[in-house]
Motif scaffolding. Structure first.
Motif, PDB file in Angstrom:
ATOM      1  N   GLY A  67       6.971   7.036  -6.721  1.00 23.59           N
ATOM      2  CA  GLY A  67       6.422   7.209  -5.394  1.00 23.59           C
ATOM      3  C   GLY A  67       7.245   7.316  -4.353  1.00 23.59           C
ATOM      4  O   GLY A  67       6.932   7.586  -3.685  1.00 23.59           O
ATOM      5  N   VAL A  68       7.790   5.866  -4.252  1.00 28.13           N
ATOM      6  CA  VAL A  68       8.981   5.903  -3.845  1.00 28.13           C
ATOM      7  C   VAL A  68       9.629   6.546  -3.461  1.00 28.13           C
ATOM      8  O   VAL A  68      10.369   6.975  -2.632  1.00 28.13           O
ATOM      9  CB  VAL A  68       9.501   4.118  -3.233  1.00 28.13           C
ATOM     10  N   THR A  69      10.723   6.888  -4.805  1.00 22.08           N
ATOM     11  CA  THR A  69      11.437   7.585  -4.520  1.00 22.08           C
ATOM     12  C   THR A  69      11.526   8.947  -4.065  1.00 22.08           C
ATOM     13  O   THR A  69      12.692  10.090  -3.713  1.00 22.08           O
ATOM     14  CB  THR A  69      12.419   7.887  -6.404  1.00 22.08           C
ATOM     15  N   ARG A  70      10.588  10.108  -4.117  1.00 24.79           N
ATOM     16  CA  ARG A  70       9.994  10.943  -4.583  1.00 24.79           C
ATOM     17  C   ARG A  70       9.207  11.285  -2.472  1.00 24.79           C
ATOM     18  O   ARG A  70       8.897  11.964  -2.674  1.00 24.79           O
ATOM     19  CB  ARG A  70       8.737  11.848  -5.244  1.00 24.79           C
ATOM     20  N   GLY A  71       8.907   9.921  -2.467  1.00 26.06           N
ATOM     21  CA  GLY A  71       8.423  10.211  -0.785  1.00 26.06           C
ATOM     22  C   GLY A  71       6.913  10.325  -0.028  1.00 26.06           C
ATOM     23  O   GLY A  71       6.852  10.850   0.416  1.00 26.06           O
ATOM     24  N   LEU A  72       6.405   9.648  -1.558  1.00 29.20           N
ATOM     25  CA  LEU A  72       4.921   9.676  -1.119  1.00 29.20           C
ATOM     26  C   LEU A  72       4.455   8.796  -0.995  1.00 29.20           C
ATOM     27  O   LEU A  72       3.405   8.609  -0.098  1.00 29.20           O
ATOM     28  CB  LEU A  72       4.496   9.999  -3.283  1.00 29.20           C
ATOM     29  N   ILE A  73       5.424   7.336  -0.623  1.00 31.18           N
ATOM     30  CA  ILE A  73       4.803   6.590  -0.284  1.00 31.18           C
ATOM     31  C   ILE A  73       6.020   4.923   0.655  1.00 31.18           C
ATOM     32  O   ILE A  73       7.643   6.102   0.022  1.00 31.18           O
ATOM     33  CB  ILE A  73       3.979   5.272  -1.116  1.00 31.18           C
ATOM     34  N   GLY A  74       5.794   4.911   1.303  1.00 29.53           N
ATOM     35  CA  GLY A  74       6.836   4.251   2.500  1.00 29.53           C
ATOM     36  C   GLY A  74       7.237   3.120   1.528  1.00 29.53           C
ATOM     37  O   GLY A  74       6.751   2.652   0.410  1.00 29.53           O
ATOM     38  N   PRO A  75       8.817   3.159   1.284  1.00 29.57           N
ATOM     39  CA  PRO A  75       8.804   1.788   1.125  1.00 29.57           C
ATOM     40  C   PRO A  75       8.682  -0.030   1.224  1.00 29.57           C
ATOM     41  O   PRO A  75       8.562  -1.471   0.507  1.00 29.57           O
ATOM     42  CB  PRO A  75      11.108   2.035   0.761  1.00 29.57           C
ATOM     43  N   ARG A  76       8.044   0.127   2.464  1.00 27.53           N
ATOM     44  CA  ARG A  76       7.319  -0.858   2.665  1.00 27.53           C
ATOM     45  C   ARG A  76       6.057  -0.885   2.707  1.00 27.53           C
ATOM     46  O   ARG A  76       5.455  -2.313   2.246  1.00 27.53           O
ATOM     47  CB  ARG A  76       7.332  -0.789   4.676  1.00 27.53           C
ATOM     48  N   GLU A  77       5.708   0.041   1.955  1.00 31.05           N
ATOM     49  CA  GLU A  77       4.353  -0.409   1.341  1.00 31.05           C
ATOM     50  C   GLU A  77       4.160  -0.993   0.016  1.00 31.05           C
ATOM     51  O   GLU A  77       3.155  -1.967  -0.294  1.00 31.05           O
ATOM     52  CB  GLU A  77       3.288   0.980   1.320  1.00 31.05           C
ATOM     53  N   VAL A  78       5.174  -1.190  -0.912  1.00 33.30           N
ATOM     54  CA  VAL A  78       4.781  -1.853  -1.904  1.00 33.30           C
ATOM     55  C   VAL A  78       4.608  -3.636  -1.907  1.00 33.30           C
ATOM     56  O   VAL A  78       3.960  -3.063  -2.909  1.00 33.30           O
ATOM     57  CB  VAL A  78       6.878  -1.150  -2.764  1.00 33.30           C
ATOM     58  N   PRO A  79       4.946  -3.810  -1.106  1.00 35.72           N
ATOM     59  CA  PRO A  79       4.316  -5.362  -0.988  1.00 35.72           C
ATOM     60  C   PRO A  79       3.052  -5.331  -1.079  1.00 35.72           C
ATOM     61  O   PRO A  79       2.583  -6.576  -1.446  1.00 35.72           O
ATOM     62  CB  PRO A  79       6.033  -5.742  -0.526  1.00 35.72           C
ATOM     63  N   ARG A  80       3.262  -4.413  -0.304  1.00 32.16           N
ATOM     64  CA  ARG A  80       1.046  -4.668  -0.140  1.00 32.16           C
ATOM     65  C   ARG A  80       0.749  -3.280  -0.970  1.00 32.16           C
ATOM     66  O   ARG A  80      -0.210  -3.291  -0.041  1.00 32.16           O
ATOM     67  CB  ARG A  80       1.131  -4.675   1.540  1.00 32.16           C
ATOM     68  N   LEU A  81       1.185  -3.115  -1.975  1.00 33.11           N
ATOM     69  CA  LEU A  81       0.419  -2.109  -2.331  1.00 33.11           C
ATOM     70  C   LEU A  81      -1.218  -2.115  -3.284  1.00 33.11           C
ATOM     71  O   LEU A  81      -1.610  -1.350  -2.737  1.00 33.11           O
ATOM     72  CB  LEU A  81       1.488  -1.343  -3.865  1.00 33.11           C
ATOM     73  N   TRP A  82      -1.283  -2.916  -3.221  1.00 30.77           N
ATOM     74  CA  TRP A  82      -2.598  -3.894  -4.464  1.00 30.77           C
ATOM     75  C   TRP A  82      -3.668  -4.009  -3.161  1.00 30.77           C
ATOM     76  O   TRP A  82      -4.725  -3.140  -3.211  1.00 30.77           O
ATOM     77  CB  TRP A  82      -2.216  -4.880  -4.987  1.00 30.77           C
ATOM     78  N   GLU A  83      -2.967  -5.121  -1.760  1.00 26.07           N
ATOM     79  CA  GLU A  83      -4.727  -4.641  -0.890  1.00 26.07           C
ATOM     80  C   GLU A  83      -4.594  -3.980  -0.385  1.00 26.07           C
ATOM     81  O   GLU A  83      -5.728  -3.527   0.293  1.00 26.07           O
ATOM     82  CB  GLU A  83      -4.060  -6.759  -0.122  1.00 26.07           C
ATOM     83  N   ARG A  84      -3.734  -3.230   0.633  1.00 20.08           N
ATOM     84  CA  ARG A  84      -3.923  -2.345   0.891  1.00 20.08           C
ATOM     85  C   ARG A  84      -4.005  -1.220   0.713  1.00 20.08           C
ATOM     86  O   ARG A  84      -4.984  -0.031   1.072  1.00 20.08           O
ATOM     87  CB  ARG A  84      -2.364  -2.099   2.803  1.00 20.08           C
ATOM     88  N   HIS A  85      -4.083  -0.730  -0.739  1.00 16.05           N
ATOM     89  CA  HIS A  85      -3.976   0.664  -1.262  1.00 16.05           C
ATOM     90  C   HIS A  85      -4.802   0.968  -1.863  1.00 16.05           C
ATOM     91  O   HIS A  85      -6.211   1.183  -2.163  1.00 16.05           O
ATOM     92  CB  HIS A  85      -2.251   1.134  -1.154  1.00 16.05           C
ATOM     93  N   LEU A  86      -4.496  -0.002  -3.243  1.00 19.06           N
ATOM     94  CA  LEU A  86      -5.168   0.049  -4.889  1.00 19.06           C
ATOM     95  C   LEU A  86      -6.380  -0.580  -4.450  1.00 19.06           C
ATOM     96  O   LEU A  86      -7.732  -0.448  -4.774  1.00 19.06           O
ATOM     97  CB  LEU A  86      -4.199  -0.238  -5.898  1.00 19.06           C
ATOM     98  N   LEU A  87      -6.693  -1.549  -3.906  1.00 17.36           N
ATOM     99  CA  LEU A  87      -7.910  -2.661  -4.035  1.00 17.36           C
ATOM    100  C   LEU A  87      -8.621  -2.562  -3.020  1.00 17.36           C
ATOM    101  O   LEU A  87     -10.148  -1.420  -2.718  1.00 17.36           O
ATOM    102  CB  LEU A  87      -7.934  -3.696  -3.818  1.00 17.36           C
ATOM    103  N   ASN A  88      -8.030  -1.573  -1.780  1.00 18.46           N
ATOM    104  CA  ASN A  88      -8.974  -1.087  -0.843  1.00 18.46           C
ATOM    105  C   ASN A  88      -9.317   0.381  -0.840  1.00 18.46           C
ATOM    106  O   ASN A  88     -10.625   0.978  -1.023  1.00 18.46           O
ATOM    107  CB  ASN A  88      -7.812  -0.240   0.690  1.00 18.46           C
ATOM    108  N   CYS A  89      -9.591   1.000  -1.495  1.00 11.49           N
ATOM    109  CA  CYS A  89      -9.748   2.388  -3.112  1.00 11.49           C
ATOM    110  C   CYS A  89      -9.997   2.122  -3.306  1.00 11.49           C
ATOM    111  O   CYS A  89     -12.182   3.114  -3.688  1.00 11.49           O
ATOM    112  CB  CYS A  89      -8.420   3.279  -3.060  1.00 11.49           C
TER     113      CYS A  89
END
Length: 228
Positions: free
Chosen positions: A21-43
């Motif tokens: 997701g990061v290497t292909r430009g789908l999410i920003g690298p700064r989102e990785v540390p907060r991937l679970w709480e901000r994105h996956l659990l949020n959704c």
């Protein structure tokens, strides 16, 4: 939020987002540390608002948020991921195939590619566009007894007021602002649910002018997410 037999799937998806997701430009690298709480659990929290065994369209699905998360959390749902950009639909289909998600169909195109062709019990989205535009893309896809159910931020009350003319033109019921994820995630989020005021008069073709598809708005939203 995820049953024991689905945990491996969501973990594999999280790993894919953090790498491909990061290497292909789908999410920003700064989102990785907060991937679970901000994105996956949020959704994933949005799943509590979706009826059992419903058909769901995810507009501007991007990297699969919330569509893929919902498909993993709720195998009873039938998901259609609608995304105009080829590199994103390619990624979505790869994840669907790799995880064996038989309840997901990926469609490349703007939302209006399905206007007049399909209707869904739920039409959802996340970080795609202000409500005023989102309504013009979403409501023609909402079944007479269905609803738009979208993740939104704290500005949703203002968005609803700005969208009043469009809500009236479509014949929508009063929007409901609902908290999701309470007791499950550190920062519960908000969703807006909008149904038809009179299901018998649900329209495929709106009386309001059609807005352009979610491509530009979706891209802008993703860029804002990376900067935040």
């Amino acid at each position: 939020m995820f049953s024991s037999d689905r945990l491996t799937l969501i973990q594999r998806y999280a790993e894919s987002l953090a790498t491909d997701g990061v290497t292909r430009g789908l999410i920003g690298p700064r989102e990785v540390p907060r991937l679970w709480e901000r994105h996956l659990l949020n959704c994933g929290a949005l799943a509590e608002l979706l009826p059992q065994e419903s058909s769901v369209a995810d507009i501007g699905s991007g990297a699969g948020l919330p569509g893929l998360v919902l498909a993993i959390a709720r195998p009873d749902l039938r998901l259609t991921l609608i995304e105009p950009l080829l590199r994103r639909t390619t990624y979505l289909q790869e994840v669907v195939d790799e995880l064996g998600l038989t309840n997901v169909v990926v469609v490349r195109g703007k939302a209006d590619v399905l206007h007049g062709k399909e209707r869904f019990d739920v039409v959802t989205s996340r970080a795609v566009a202000p409500l005023e535009r989102l309504l013009t893309w979403s409501m023609p896809l909402v079944a007479p007894t269905g609803a738009l159910v979208a993740l939104k931020g704290s500005a949703i009350v203002d968005e609803i007021e700005e969208a009043r003319p469009v809500l009236r033109a479509f014949g929508c019921a009063e929007p409901e602002v609902l908290p999701v994820g309470e007791g499950l995630i550190p920062e519960p989020t908000l969703a807006v649910r909008i149904a038809w005021a009179d299901p018998a008069r649900a329209r495929v073709v709106p009386r309001v002018a059609s807005a352009s598809g979610p491509r530009k708005a979706n891209g802008a939203a993703k860029r804002r997410s990376r900067r935040s």
